[in-house]
Design an enzyme around this catalytic site. Sequence first.
Site, PDB file in Angstrom:
ATOM      1  CG  PHE A 132      -4.674 -11.610  -1.449  1.00 27.61           C
ATOM      2  CD1 PHE A 132      -4.723 -11.649  -2.830  1.00 27.61           C
ATOM      3  CD2 PHE A 132      -5.839 -11.276  -0.758  1.00 27.61           C
ATOM      4  CE1 PHE A 132      -5.893 -11.369  -3.527  1.00 27.61           C
ATOM      5  CE2 PHE A 132      -7.013 -10.992  -1.442  1.00 27.61           C
ATOM      6  CZ  PHE A 132      -7.046 -11.034  -2.831  1.00 27.61           C
ATOM      7  CD  GLU A 164       1.682 -10.349  -0.630  1.00 27.19           C
ATOM      8  OE1 GLU A 164       1.462  -9.203  -1.053  1.00 27.19           O
ATOM      9  OE2 GLU A 164       1.540 -10.649   0.573  1.00 27.19           O
ATOM     10  CD  GLU A 209      -1.292  -2.499   1.548  1.00 20.22           C
ATOM     11  OE1 GLU A 209      -0.359  -2.570   2.375  1.00 20.22           O
ATOM     12  OE2 GLU A 209      -1.703  -3.495   0.930  1.00 20.22           O
TER      13      GLU A 209
HETATM   14  P1  NFD Z   1      -5.823 -10.718   4.968  1.00 21.43           P
HETATM   15  P2  NFD Z   1      -3.901 -11.590   3.003  1.00 21.43           P
HETATM   16  N1  NFD Z   1     -11.707 -12.396  -1.240  1.00 21.43           N
HETATM   17  O1  NFD Z   1      -5.675  -9.780   6.119  1.00 21.43           O
HETATM   18  N2  NFD Z   1      -2.895  -7.514  -0.241  1.00 21.43           N
HETATM   19  O2  NFD Z   1      -2.664 -12.376   3.241  1.00 21.43           O
HETATM   20  C1  NFD Z   1     -11.805 -11.065  -1.150  1.00 21.43           C
HETATM   21  F1  NFD Z   1     -12.662 -10.451  -1.923  1.00 21.43           F
HETATM   22  O3  NFD Z   1      -6.468 -12.041   5.235  1.00 21.43           O
HETATM   23  C2  NFD Z   1      -3.298  -6.241   0.059  1.00 21.43           C
HETATM   24  O4  NFD Z   1      -5.034 -12.283   2.330  1.00 21.43           O
HETATM   25  O5  NFD Z   1      -4.340 -10.950   4.391  1.00 21.43           O
HETATM   26  N3  NFD Z   1     -11.104 -10.321  -0.354  1.00 21.43           N
HETATM   27  C3  NFD Z   1      -4.636  -5.861  -0.118  1.00 21.43           C
HETATM   28  C4  NFD Z   1     -10.247 -10.938   0.433  1.00 21.43           C
HETATM   29  C5  NFD Z   1      -5.569  -6.787  -0.567  1.00 21.43           C
HETATM   30  C6  NFD Z   1     -10.055 -12.329   0.433  1.00 21.43           C
HETATM   31  C7  NFD Z   1      -5.122  -8.047  -0.854  1.00 21.43           C
HETATM   32  C8  NFD Z   1     -10.839 -13.069  -0.431  1.00 21.43           C
HETATM   33  N4  NFD Z   1     -10.721 -14.389  -0.509  1.00 21.43           N
HETATM   34  C9  NFD Z   1      -3.802  -8.419  -0.687  1.00 21.43           C
HETATM   35  N5  NFD Z   1      -9.087 -12.630   1.330  1.00 21.43           N
HETATM   36  C10 NFD Z   1      -5.148  -4.465   0.192  1.00 21.43           C
HETATM   37  N6  NFD Z   1      -4.310  -3.508   0.413  1.00 21.43           N
HETATM   38  O6  NFD Z   1      -6.345  -4.260   0.201  1.00 21.43           O
HETATM   39  C11 NFD Z   1      -8.708 -11.493   1.840  1.00 21.43           C
HETATM   40  N7  NFD Z   1      -9.398 -10.464   1.306  1.00 21.43           N
HETATM   41  C12 NFD Z   1      -9.222  -9.054   1.565  1.00 21.43           C
HETATM   42  C13 NFD Z   1      -1.492  -7.994  -0.076  1.00 21.43           C
HETATM   43  C14 NFD Z   1      -9.697  -8.700   2.955  1.00 21.43           C
HETATM   44  O7  NFD Z   1     -10.771  -7.793   2.846  1.00 21.43           O
HETATM   45  C15 NFD Z   1      -0.602  -7.308   0.935  1.00 21.43           C
HETATM   46  O8  NFD Z   1       0.672  -7.069   0.306  1.00 21.43           O
HETATM   47  C16 NFD Z   1      -8.545  -7.987   3.580  1.00 21.43           C
HETATM   48  O9  NFD Z   1      -8.825  -6.652   3.789  1.00 21.43           O
HETATM   49  C17 NFD Z   1      -0.412  -8.284   2.077  1.00 21.43           C
HETATM   50  O10 NFD Z   1       0.913  -8.726   2.209  1.00 21.43           O
HETATM   51  C18 NFD Z   1      -7.407  -8.086   2.604  1.00 21.43           C
HETATM   52  O11 NFD Z   1      -7.848  -8.818   1.484  1.00 21.43           O
HETATM   53  C19 NFD Z   1      -1.311  -9.473   1.751  1.00 21.43           C
HETATM   54  O12 NFD Z   1      -1.625  -9.351   0.375  1.00 21.43           O
HETATM   55  C20 NFD Z   1      -6.242  -8.783   3.208  1.00 21.43           C
HETATM   56  O13 NFD Z   1      -6.631 -10.021   3.784  1.00 21.43           O
HETATM   57  C21 NFD Z   1      -2.576  -9.397   2.595  1.00 21.43           C
HETATM   58  O14 NFD Z   1      -3.506 -10.310   2.121  1.00 21.43           O
END
Ligand code: NFD
Length: 329
Positions: free
Chosen positions: A204, A209, A119
Amino acid sequence: MGAVYLASLLVLLSFVEQSFQDKGSTPRIKEIVIGRCYDYQFKKFGLNTTTWKNCSKIWDALHGGFAFKNPCNLTFADYKPYFDEVEMAEIHNKSLFWSGTYKAVHSYSEFDVRFTTLEDTMAGWIVNELTFCGNGNLSRNTTDGIDYDSCPKWSRSCDYTTPFWGQASKKFAEHARGIVRVMLNGSRVSGDGNHIPAYKRDSFFGKYELPSFQVEKITELMIIVVHTINGTEYEKCGKKSIKLLRDDAKDRGITVSCHDDPDDVRHILCADHPYSRECLFLDEAGYRNRTIIRDICRNPRGLGVSVKASLLLITAGIMAFLFNAGSFK
Ligand code: NFD
């Protein structure tokens, strides 16, 4: 007949429930994106506008990715022009990944000052926390192709955010070099209070990653586990899903270290809870488990020495001044 009617109604209701959420695309998204894009470059590169990218072009690339399209049919290819236009630089020893720690991680990174999160890069900064989806039924003559009324609720068959955020995550990881950090939540719970693993392979981080790190260019994966202040510690380094992450990273050939609530993170999180036990650095029995504060504040001998040294320096300065003033007469 009644049963068939009821079953159809249930199927229809579940379809409506699955397909739409209340929130549509963020109003004024075009202005927000272009404004953020220029603001980012102003903060990063200063007034030398010759180095700035054209933000209208960036908006066109983003808009072209989703406008007038069915959000459920998007692929990574749709947003490729946006990521090509924005570009991303290598990040050496500063990249910070996260899962379930959104608020903490951004207090810790402080917009690129300490560390760089996705971000904090231009690609992520421009759209962070915005909602955007298109609609294939909108008129090209009278609308901009953006659905401001509703975007699909997440479901396995319609995951419209992954083509953008999955790709952003992948690009970010591909550009990480040297030491990379990931902050995980060892107290993570769902909305209804049930424990959620700190590391999930289908997050994600786990899906886009970790697998995208250029292993030969990464010297270490530093796992930082944080716990909610006054909360339950479900997971710690070396246990449960955090052990799974260590094993997954090691299988990829990455060197791993793990740290539970390191002091620098704890100091930042404690700004909001200064009087809790963890923030007074007290252990379970109520004893202070660190000595730094006591050593500085309660060492009169140390204080005396520094006061004496300062007085000596001031006196020497005054004498030198008087001596010089005398010799210039
Ligand atoms: P999280 P993470 N479908 O806290 N990143 O590891 C939808 F629609 O669980 C940044 O998944 O951690 N939304 C951003 C989802 C977004 C889902 C995504 C899903 N299956 C990834 N899973 C950002 N800035 O918005 C999760 N989300 C949404 C990158 C959920 O609403 C970053 O570099 C939550 O707010 C970081 O290292 C957000 O994704 C990693 O991937 C994060 O879910 C965080 O993804």
